[in-house]
Design a protein around this motif. Sequence first.
Motif, mmCIF file in Angstrom:
data_model
loop_
_atom_site.group_PDB
_atom_site.id
_atom_site.type_symbol
_atom_site.label_atom_id
_atom_site.label_comp_id
_atom_site.label_asym_id
_atom_site.label_seq_id
_atom_site.Cartn_x
_atom_site.Cartn_y
_atom_site.Cartn_z
ATOM 1 N N ASN A 83 15.597 92.828 -1.908
ATOM 2 C CA ASN A 83 15.543 93.890 -0.897
ATOM 3 C C ASN A 83 15.232 93.315 0.483
ATOM 4 O OD1 ASN A 83 15.905 96.845 -1.775
ATOM 5 N ND2 ASN A 83 14.826 95.910 -3.493
ATOM 6 N N PHE B 229 17.939 93.880 3.489
ATOM 7 C CA PHE B 229 17.553 94.711 4.636
ATOM 8 C C PHE B 229 17.032 93.887 5.807
ATOM 9 C CE2 PHE B 229 17.510 97.840 1.194
ATOM 10 C CZ PHE B 229 18.114 98.924 1.810
ATOM 11 N N ASN C 204 10.179 96.334 4.539
ATOM 12 C CA ASN C 204 9.872 97.760 4.356
ATOM 13 C C ASN C 204 10.446 98.348 3.066
ATOM 14 O OD1 ASN C 204 9.401 97.031 6.987
ATOM 15 N ND2 ASN C 204 9.716 99.087 7.787
ATOM 16 N N GLU C 205 11.721 98.103 2.818
ATOM 17 C CA GLU C 205 12.368 98.700 1.644
ATOM 18 C C GLU C 205 11.854 98.054 0.357
ATOM 19 O OE1 GLU C 205 13.905 97.798 4.401
ATOM 20 O OE2 GLU C 205 14.673 99.721 5.171
ATOM 21 N N LEU D 297 8.703 99.683 -0.283
ATOM 22 C CA LEU D 297 8.966 101.051 -0.741
ATOM 23 C C LEU D 297 9.265 101.065 -2.239
ATOM 24 C CD1 LEU D 297 9.646 104.075 -0.332
ATOM 25 C CD2 LEU D 297 11.983 103.377 0.285
ATOM 26 N N ALA E 180 18.041 105.816 -3.416
ATOM 27 C CA ALA E 180 17.482 104.979 -2.344
ATOM 28 C C ALA E 180 16.306 104.155 -2.864
ATOM 29 C CB ALA E 180 16.966 105.840 -1.179
ATOM 30 N N PRO E 181 16.204 102.942 -2.428
ATOM 31 C CA PRO E 181 17.237 102.207 -1.728
ATOM 32 C C PRO E 181 18.172 101.505 -2.698
ATOM 33 C CG PRO E 181 15.204 100.927 -1.740
ATOM 34 C CD PRO E 181 14.942 102.183 -2.531
ATOM 35 N N PHE F 45 8.131 107.408 1.016
ATOM 36 C CA PHE F 45 9.232 107.176 1.957
ATOM 37 C C PHE F 45 8.759 107.197 3.412
ATOM 38 C CE2 PHE F 45 11.879 108.030 -1.717
ATOM 39 C CZ PHE F 45 13.026 107.299 -1.470
ATOM 40 N N VAL G 220 8.566 103.873 5.436
ATOM 41 C CA VAL G 220 9.743 103.051 5.791
ATOM 42 C C VAL G 220 10.177 103.311 7.231
ATOM 43 C CG1 VAL G 220 12.119 102.462 5.223
ATOM 44 C CG2 VAL G 220 10.528 103.045 3.410
#
Length: 174
Positions: free
Chosen positions: A21, A25, A29-30, A33, A82-83, A171, A174
Amino acid sequence: MRNIEIRQEKTSDYTQVFSLNRNAFGQDNEAKLVDALRSSGNFIPELSLVALLNGEIVGHILFTKIVIRSDTGNTYESLSLAPMAVYRSFQKKGIGSRLVKAGLRKATELGYTSVIVLGHENYYPRFGFKPASRWDIKAPYDVPDNVCMALELVRNSLDGVNGTVEYPDEFESV
Ligand SMILES: CC(C)(COP(=O)(O)OP(=O)(O)OC[C@H]1O[C@@H](n2cnc3c(N)ncnc32)[C@H](O)[C@@H]1OP(=O)(O)O)[C@@H](O)C(=O)NCCC(=O)NCCS
């Protein structure tokens, strides 16, 4: 890519999924998450899938439980896609598509009836996603209308459904 295997994520995959991830990205952050969502009540282990190429994780997709809440207070259970992430060097080879299709199939098997995604208008329609505004379903965030999309896993399952999507608190970070 025929030699791609899609399977449910295992606890021993978590570190590799974090790195994946971060790579896709270009930030943490993701990845964070995904870690946070795994410990939330909205996590569905069967809908956290990894794609493997020669035994190495190259892709990941996560679907979590969400609700759509109407102005009159009715709530409808749905799923958020997501994600999702594919290593930069392996993108545009169909791995993401394999993950989406496998996830939608599994979600249907598990009895879920719809999926919401906030994503690119050129990518998700190929899997059947349509603008959520068609059902008067709105994102809780200020995003362009065509970015919020919905898919019926069961025909007409969104008939009569309308309202604002409520994402798990995780969420917000993020
Ligand atoms: C989105 C992502 C998972 C797709 O994985 P993938 O393995 O490259 O997907 P596929 O090979 O199945 O499909 C590639 C197609 O998606 C398109 N696509 C991917 N991301 C896109 C984006 N952000 N905007 C527009 N199109 C996009 C590609 O242009 C390509 O289009 P084409 O088939 O018409 O050539 C991958 O690009 C990725 O990890 N991106 C960074 C993270 C991200 O943005 N995730 C999605 C939001 S949660």
